[in-house]
Design a protein around this motif. Structure first.
Motif, short mmCIF file in Angstrom:
data_model
loop_
_atom_site.label_atom_id
_atom_site.label_comp_id
_atom_site.label_asym_id
_atom_site.label_seq_id
_atom_site.Cartn_x
_atom_site.Cartn_y
_atom_site.Cartn_z
N ILE A 1 0.72 4.64 23.22
CA ILE A 1 0.39 4.95 24.26
C ILE A 1 0.83 6.43 24.31
O ILE A 1 2.76 6.30 23.95
CB ILE A 1 0.19 4.24 25.23
N LYS A 2 0.33 7.29 24.24
CA LYS A 2 1.69 9.09 24.61
C LYS A 2 0.88 9.68 25.30
O LYS A 2 -0.36 9.74 25.37
CB LYS A 2 1.45 9.43 22.99
N ASP A 3 0.96 10.28 26.66
CA ASP A 3 0.56 11.77 27.48
C ASP A 3 -0.78 10.52 27.84
O ASP A 3 -1.56 10.74 28.22
CB ASP A 3 0.35 12.20 26.52
N ASN A 4 -0.10 9.03 28.10
CA ASN A 4 -1.78 8.18 28.94
C ASN A 4 -3.05 8.36 27.80
O ASN A 4 -3.79 8.41 29.03
CB ASN A 4 -2.08 9.20 30.29
N ILE A 5 -2.78 8.13 27.23
CA ILE A 5 -3.71 8.22 25.80
C ILE A 5 -3.27 7.09 25.28
O ILE A 5 -2.01 7.21 24.47
CB ILE A 5 -3.81 9.37 24.87
N LEU A 6 -4.30 6.63 24.82
CA LEU A 6 -4.43 5.36 23.94
C LEU A 6 -4.86 5.67 22.35
O LEU A 6 -6.01 6.17 21.99
CB LEU A 6 -5.42 4.22 23.91
N TYR A 7 -3.86 5.37 21.38
CA TYR A 7 -3.99 6.31 20.05
C TYR A 7 -4.15 5.03 18.97
O TYR A 7 -2.94 3.99 19.52
CB TYR A 7 -2.84 7.00 20.18
N ARG A 8 -4.49 5.26 17.69
CA ARG A 8 -4.29 4.07 16.77
C ARG A 8 -3.96 4.89 15.50
O ARG A 8 -3.79 5.45 14.95
CB ARG A 8 -6.02 3.66 16.08
N HIS A 9 -2.65 4.49 14.53
CA HIS A 9 -1.89 4.58 14.01
C HIS A 9 -2.44 3.92 12.74
O HIS A 9 -2.32 2.83 13.04
CB HIS A 9 -0.22 4.58 14.41
N THR A 10 -3.04 4.17 11.21
CA THR A 10 -3.33 4.14 10.79
C THR A 10 -1.76 4.36 9.25
O THR A 10 -2.06 5.44 9.39
CB THR A 10 -4.58 4.16 10.03
N GLU A 11 -1.86 3.78 8.44
CA GLU A 11 -1.36 3.67 6.80
C GLU A 11 -1.92 2.97 5.99
O GLU A 11 -1.65 2.26 6.26
CB GLU A 11 0.07 4.31 7.13
N LEU A 12 -1.60 3.71 4.82
CA LEU A 12 -1.78 2.75 3.24
C LEU A 12 -0.44 1.45 3.85
O LEU A 12 0.68 2.67 3.49
CB LEU A 12 -1.85 4.15 2.20
N ASP A 13 -0.35 0.94 2.72
CA ASP A 13 0.64 0.31 2.22
C ASP A 13 1.16 -0.87 1.64
O ASP A 13 -0.22 -0.30 0.60
CB ASP A 13 0.64 -1.24 3.73
N GLY A 14 1.80 -1.31 0.55
CA GLY A 14 1.30 -2.02 -0.74
C GLY A 14 1.04 -1.39 -1.57
O GLY A 14 1.81 0.28 -1.97
N TYR A 15 0.38 -1.61 -2.33
CA TYR A 15 -0.25 -1.18 -3.25
C TYR A 15 -0.67 0.07 -3.32
O TYR A 15 -0.17 1.38 -3.95
CB TYR A 15 -0.93 -2.04 -4.66
N GLN A 16 -1.13 0.66 -2.34
CA GLN A 16 -2.19 1.54 -1.98
C GLN A 16 -1.27 2.91 -1.68
O GLN A 16 -1.42 3.97 -1.65
CB GLN A 16 -3.02 1.29 -1.08
N ALA A 17 0.30 2.66 -1.33
CA ALA A 17 1.12 3.16 -0.37
C ALA A 17 1.86 4.09 -1.82
O ALA A 17 1.65 4.79 -2.16
CB ALA A 17 1.73 2.78 0.11
N MET A 18 2.23 2.80 -2.40
CA MET A 18 2.55 3.09 -3.61
C MET A 18 1.98 4.60 -5.11
O MET A 18 2.49 5.34 -5.93
CB MET A 18 3.06 1.83 -4.53
N ARG A 19 0.63 4.33 -4.63
CA ARG A 19 -0.14 5.00 -5.70
C ARG A 19 -0.33 6.01 -5.31
O ARG A 19 -0.58 7.67 -5.46
CB ARG A 19 -1.04 4.39 -6.20
N HIS A 20 -0.48 6.24 -3.26
CA HIS A 20 -1.30 7.47 -3.04
C HIS A 20 -0.44 8.55 -2.01
O HIS A 20 -0.83 9.02 -0.93
CB HIS A 20 -2.29 7.07 -1.94
N GLY A 21 0.83 7.48 -1.87
CA GLY A 21 2.02 7.39 -0.55
C GLY A 21 1.97 6.84 0.61
O GLY A 21 0.16 6.38 0.75
N SER A 22 1.82 6.94 1.78
CA SER A 22 1.75 6.17 2.79
C SER A 22 0.29 7.44 3.73
O SER A 22 -0.14 6.44 4.59
CB SER A 22 2.53 6.39 3.84
N ARG A 23 -0.10 8.45 3.10
CA ARG A 23 -1.39 8.87 4.20
C ARG A 23 -1.06 8.69 5.74
O ARG A 23 -1.63 8.12 5.93
CB ARG A 23 -2.24 8.80 3.45
#
Length: 66
Positions: free
Chosen positions: A11-33
């Motif tokens: 939550i930031k400034d009374n708004i609900l946010y969803r945070h996503t990022e790549l993990d594991g093998y995908q993060a190694m190949r493409h960065g966390s994004r």
């Protein structure tokens, strides 16, 4: 097989946010994004997304506790 995308809510400034990022093998190949997506106000989330709101509030509590 484990998930290749990490997801959490915050939550930031009374708004609900969803945070996503790549993990594991995908993060190694493409960065966390990392990506943040504004979903809705906290008031709306109480009705439409109570589970995700609860997760965000628990995360916030744990962060402040440390």
């Amino acid at each position: 097989m484990s998930s290749q995308i990490e997801v959490w809510y915050f939550i930031k400034d009374n708004i609900l946010y969803r945070h996503t990022e790549l993990d594991g093998y995908q993060a190694m190949r493409h960065g966390s994004r990392p990506h943040n997506e504004a979903l809705m106000s906290v008031e709306e989330a109480k009705v439409k997304m109570p589970r995700q709101l609860k997760l965000a509030l628990e995360e916030e509590y744990e962060f402040k506790k440390d």
